[in-house]
Design an enzyme around this catalytic site. Structure first.
Site, PDB file in Angstrom:
ATOM      1  N   HIS A   1       0.799  -1.135  -0.064  1.00 46.45           N
ATOM      2  CA  HIS A   1       0.462   0.081   0.145  1.00 46.45           C
ATOM      3  C   HIS A   1       1.012   1.122   0.069  1.00 46.45           C
ATOM      4  O   HIS A   1       1.982   0.810   0.378  1.00 46.45           O
ATOM      5  CB  HIS A   1      -1.098   0.310   1.423  1.00 46.45           C
TER       6      HIS A   1
ATOM      7  N   HIS B   1       3.829   1.183   2.042  1.00 48.86           N
ATOM      8  CA  HIS B   1       5.070   0.172   1.345  1.00 48.86           C
ATOM      9  C   HIS B   1       6.175   1.217   0.445  1.00 48.86           C
ATOM     10  O   HIS B   1       6.852   1.227   0.420  1.00 48.86           O
ATOM     11  CB  HIS B   1       4.615  -0.449   0.929  1.00 48.86           C
TER      12      HIS B   1
END
Ligand code: PAF
Length: 290
Positions: free
Chosen positions: A43, A46
């Site tokens: 997501h 990250h």
């Protein structure tokens, strides 16, 4: 993104020998390498870690591996989201150069029998109280990944704050040459910390989930203003319970050692919480500004 910008698909590497060869090649060209260890289901949190890696190095390897040894029996190992094609699309968008996506057999071949035990921050009576085998699994896989990638730096999210401290301690104690870097938590617009596990939240629980960040920020503001820690943290727990959470912990700890703190001047202080809303367990943490 403008249409003229080229998106490069990351190279996908499945085995340790190929990873080592790729990193060796980059090093031979004089390039710096960053590692971003993940369990996939990438997501924006990250993506920000990969971006941090790209700021610090010329090449970023993102490992994608749902590590069985950090899940206890009854935890969500089998249902943990596995989304490699969309993960690769995220990496292509943010400029990740390689994805290391090994199999369980590659990481834990037959007859594997080594463990890594960390004390200190791994025994802080926070996550370890509720997941007693978790950090042994994290320390083991991260030690392996750091050894395999031999990167200049590795980026970990502050969202898993105790994990960041455990990994830092382990890398220091084992003389691993990779610099461990913590990167700030990325939040949804309502304050909920981004997490791969947020997909488990029902719409009703998702609506209530930001209460965990609200309880932490209210407590941090009151502590910074000089209110007594014990009183503030008791209120924070109460607020979470009233919002429908089953609270595992919401505590003020020393930001470096994770030791208990009784007064604001014993800091720097980090507030850490773990609580269940419905069937989903959420964790979060924030600093108290001095
Ligand atoms: O934070 C995670 O996603 C995992 O614990 C890690 C560091 C990738 C180890 O499996």
């Amino acid at each position: 993104m403008s249409q003229s910008q080229t998106i490069h698909a990351p190279e996908v590497i499945h085995d340790v020998a190929a990873l080592r060869a790729r990193v060796r090649g980059w090093r031979a060209e004089g390039l710096r390498v960053a590692l971003v260890p993940t369990m996939g289901a990438l997501h924006e949190g990250h993506a920000s870690l990969v971006a941090e890696g790209a700021r610090r190095a010329d090449r970023v390897v993102t490992s994608i591996f749902v590590n069985p040894t950090q899940f206890a029996a009854g935890e969500d190992f089998s249902k943990y989201p596995r989304t490699l094609p969309t993960d690769l699309a995220v990496l292509a968008r943010v400029g990740g150069h390689a994805a290391f996506a090994p199999s369980v057999e590659e990481m834990y071949p037959p007859h594997f029998c080594t463990g890594v035990t960390v004390a200190g921050p791994a025994k802080a009576d926070l996550e370890d109280r509720f997941r007693p085998t978790h950090f042994a699994g994290v320390a083991l896989i991260v030690a392996k990944l750091l050894n395999q990638a031999a990167a200049d730096c590795a980026i970990f999210g502050e969202k898993d704050y105790q994990q960041l401290k455990v990994v830092t301690q382990m890398a220091r104690d084992l003389d691993i040459g990779t610099e461990i870097v913590g990167a700030p938590t990325v939040r949804e617009s309502d304050g909920l910390a981004m997490s791969s596990r947020n997909v488990y939240l029902s719409p009703e629980d998702r609506a209530r989930a930001p209460a965990i960040y609200k309880a932490l920020t209210q407590a941090a503001t009151r502590i910074a203003a000089g209110e007594a820690l014990a009183h503030v943290m008791a209120d924070a727990r109460e607020n979470l319970v009233s919002a429908g959470f089953a609270v595992d912990y919401i505590e003020a700890r020393h930001a470096e050692t994770l030791a208990r703190v009784a007064r604001r001047i014993d800091g720097p202080i980090r507030l850490l919480a773990a609580a269940k809303i419905g069937a989903t367990r959420l964790i979060d943490n924030i600093p108290v500004s001095l």
